[in-house]
Design an enzyme around this catalytic site. Structure first.
Site, short mmCIF file in Angstrom:
data_model
loop_
_atom_site.label_atom_id
_atom_site.label_comp_id
_atom_site.label_asym_id
_atom_site.label_seq_id
_atom_site.Cartn_x
_atom_site.Cartn_y
_atom_site.Cartn_z
CB CYS A 1 -0.92 -0.02 1.21
SG CYS A 1 -1.99 1.42 1.32
CB CYS B 1 -0.64 2.76 3.86
SG CYS B 1 -2.04 2.07 2.99
CG ASP B 2 3.01 1.27 4.55
OD1 ASP B 2 2.51 1.86 5.53
OD2 ASP B 2 2.78 0.08 4.30
P1 FAD Z 1 -11.44 -4.78 5.39
O1 FAD Z 1 -10.70 -3.85 6.25
O2 FAD Z 1 -10.69 -5.59 4.39
O3 FAD Z 1 -12.25 -5.75 6.35
C1 FAD Z 1 -12.92 -6.84 5.83
C2 FAD Z 1 -13.62 -7.53 6.97
O4 FAD Z 1 -14.45 -8.56 6.45
C3 FAD Z 1 -12.70 -8.21 7.98
O5 FAD Z 1 -13.11 -7.87 9.27
C4 FAD Z 1 -12.91 -9.70 7.76
O6 FAD Z 1 -12.76 -10.46 8.95
C5 FAD Z 1 -14.36 -9.69 7.28
N1 FAD Z 1 -14.72 -10.86 6.49
C6 FAD Z 1 -14.19 -11.32 5.33
N2 FAD Z 1 -14.80 -12.45 4.94
C7 FAD Z 1 -15.76 -12.71 5.88
C8 FAD Z 1 -16.71 -13.75 6.07
N3 FAD Z 1 -16.84 -14.75 5.19
N4 FAD Z 1 -17.50 -13.71 7.18
C9 FAD Z 1 -17.42 -12.69 8.06
N5 FAD Z 1 -16.54 -11.68 7.92
C10 FAD Z 1 -15.71 -11.70 6.87
N6 FAD Z 1 -6.06 2.67 4.12
C11 FAD Z 1 -5.95 3.95 4.55
O7 FAD Z 1 -6.88 4.74 4.35
N7 FAD Z 1 -4.85 4.39 5.24
C12 FAD Z 1 -3.81 3.56 5.52
O8 FAD Z 1 -2.83 3.99 6.12
C13 FAD Z 1 -3.90 2.21 5.12
N8 FAD Z 1 -2.93 1.35 5.41
C14 FAD Z 1 -3.02 0.05 5.00
C15 FAD Z 1 -1.99 -0.82 5.32
C16 FAD Z 1 -2.08 -2.14 4.94
C17 FAD Z 1 -0.95 -3.07 5.30
C18 FAD Z 1 -3.21 -2.60 4.21
C19 FAD Z 1 -3.31 -4.05 3.81
C20 FAD Z 1 -4.23 -1.74 3.88
C21 FAD Z 1 -4.14 -0.40 4.26
N9 FAD Z 1 -5.14 0.52 3.95
C22 FAD Z 1 -5.05 1.80 4.39
C23 FAD Z 1 -6.33 0.12 3.21
C24 FAD Z 1 -7.49 -0.10 4.19
O9 FAD Z 1 -7.06 -0.96 5.19
C25 FAD Z 1 -8.69 -0.66 3.45
O10 FAD Z 1 -9.05 0.20 2.41
C26 FAD Z 1 -9.87 -0.84 4.40
O11 FAD Z 1 -9.50 -1.59 5.53
C27 FAD Z 1 -11.03 -1.52 3.71
O12 FAD Z 1 -12.06 -1.63 4.63
P2 FAD Z 1 -13.27 -2.66 4.47
O13 FAD Z 1 -14.15 -2.41 5.62
O14 FAD Z 1 -13.82 -2.57 3.11
O15 FAD Z 1 -12.61 -4.10 4.56
#
Ligand code: FAD
Ligand code: NAP
Length: 333
Positions: free
Chosen positions: A138, A141-142
């Site tokens: 990312c 982010c980094d």
């Molecule tokens: P996610 O955060 O991906 O969460 C998905 C959720 O779904 C999880 O809780 C998982 O357990 C659940 N899930 C999946 N399948 C199932 C299932 N079958 N049953 C029940 N639950 C399930 N974004 C920023 O804005 N700033 C940053 O600094 C940043 N840093 C990052 C660093 C890293 C290393 C990474 C990988 C990403 C980073 N991001 C950052 C991106 C950010 O994390 C994502 O855009 C954001 O988390 C997406 O949110 P979401 O709620 O869509 O899904």
């Protein structure tokens, strides 16, 4: 009444990242009494990072801390948060049915899918070893952590080119490594990349090892191998960004919802409505472009508001206590 193994809810939220928890906050405040199933990564992707510097209101916050606060917020507003993982989901008729890994079966009049997306990785042991210590997926982010340093990016699609260009804002030099002799990225993006004075492209190479130091742990370079000759080139770098695509967690709804862009759940533009009425999608699961915490949270809000509207429109349809629509089971009345 719901029996012990079956929980009925007006709104089931699947996923506990920024999208899921924000949906929980809004849905609770709309008195929908949502159930949120967290999945195997409670808190989502931000729990695997350290400093988050682009969450509005916090110049710097640890990702895991931010997600603990979001969980507490959703709970405080009234979301019932359940530690379980959905193993199957039936969207063929309402009430929708989700099977939990715990054995609990969830029936719901509306569902918000917020299962996110996961970056794809090369699968190298050295990549795993240096994740969070110079290896990242990312740039937004980094990237900031590598000011004035050399960076290597691997990948040949839009993401890799965007990440490489973005990283030129910080790095002294960016080397893009691609396994073929042409990029998959859009031509206009390629043009920008090739013209950039800080960028060098290493064609026909894969990365076979990330090399680094142990005390403190940190990346020092990558070992790249020519795909035809096998010749090894070592490229020094402090940051190694893997940009070989993202995999949306859409397996649950494969063949049930319309998808696009390689497995992202398709929503009507400007809404979170999917191809099945009553099913809403938010966050990285539906977003192949922005993939940020704040955009995911925004979509979580939209999904809760869309679900609230949908449920209000259903008010004419009486629902039995077991969650079956009376229209489908007239004898139940
Ligand atoms: P996610 O955060 O991906 O969460 C998905 C959720 O779904 C999880 O809780 C998982 O357990 C659940 N899930 C999946 N399948 C199932 C299932 N079958 N049953 C029940 N639950 C399930 N974004 C920023 O804005 N700033 C940053 O600094 C940043 N840093 C990052 C660093 C890293 C290393 C990474 C990988 C990403 C980073 N991001 C950052 C991106 C950010 O994390 C994502 O855009 C954001 O988390 C997406 O949110 P979401 O709620 O869509 O899904
Ligand atoms: P992508 O288009 O699937 O590209 C992945 C790239 O990584 C490809 O070049 C692929 O090589 C390479 N790759 C895959 N596995 C690899 C491995 N194991 N080792 C080395 N290289 C590997 O993924 P993406 O770039 O993330 O894009 C995904 C979707 O989002 C696309 O539809 C894209 O257009 C879209 N997107 C759009 C924007 C935008 O519009 N601004 C921005 C980002 C993404 P090959 O080329 O050899 O297959």
């Amino acid at each position: 009444m719901s029996d012990a193994a079956t929980r009925h809810t007006r709104l089931l939220i699947i996923g506990s990242g920024p999208a899921g928890y924000t949906a929980g906050v809004y849905a609770s405040r709309a008195m929908l009494e949502p159930i949120l199933v967290q999945g195997i990564q409670p808190g989502g992707q931000l729990t695997i990072t350290t400093d988050v510097e682009n969450w509005p209101g916090d110049a710097s916050v640890m990702g895991p801390d931010l997600m603990v606060r979001m969980e507490a917020h959703a709970k405080e507003m009234g979301t019932e948060i359940i530690s379980d993982h959905v193993t199957s989901l039936d969207l063929s008729k309402r009430p929708f049915v989700a099977q939990g890994d715990s054995g609990t079966r969830y029936t719901a009049e509306a569902v918000i899918l917020a299962t996110g997306a996961q970056a794809k990785w090369l699968g190298l042991p050295s990549e795993e070893h240096f994740k969070g210590f110079g290896v990242s997926a990312c740039a937004t982010c980094d990237g900031f952590f590598y000011r004035g340093q050399e960076i290597v990016v691997i990948g040949g699609g839009n993401t890799a080119v965007e990440e490489a260009l973005f990283l030129t804002n910080f790095a002294s030099k960016v080397t893009l490594i691609h396994r073929r002799d042409s990029l998959r990225a859009e031509k206009i993006m390629q043009d920008r990349l090739f013209k950039h004075p800080k960028v060098e492209v290493l064609w026909n190479h894969t990365v076979e090892e990330v090399i680094g130091s142990e005390a403190p742990r940190g990346v020092e370079g990558v070992r790249a191998r020519h795909v035809e000759t096998g010749e090894i080139t070592e490229i020094p770098c402090k940051g190694f960004f893997v940009a070989i695509g993202h995999a949306p967690a859409s397996e649950l709804v494969k063949d049930q919802l319309e998808m696009h862009n390689g497995g992202y759940v398709k929503v009507e533009p400007g809404t979170t409505r999917t191809s099945v009425p009553g099913v809403f999608a938010a966050g990285d699961l539906t977003d192949h472009v922005y993939r940020q915490a704040v955009t995911s949270a925004g979509m979580g809000c939209m999904a809760a508001l869309d679900a609230e509207k949908f449920l209000a429109e259903q008010e004419g349809e009486p629902v039995t206590e077991a969650g079956a629509y009376a229209a489908e089971t007239p004898a139940a009345e």
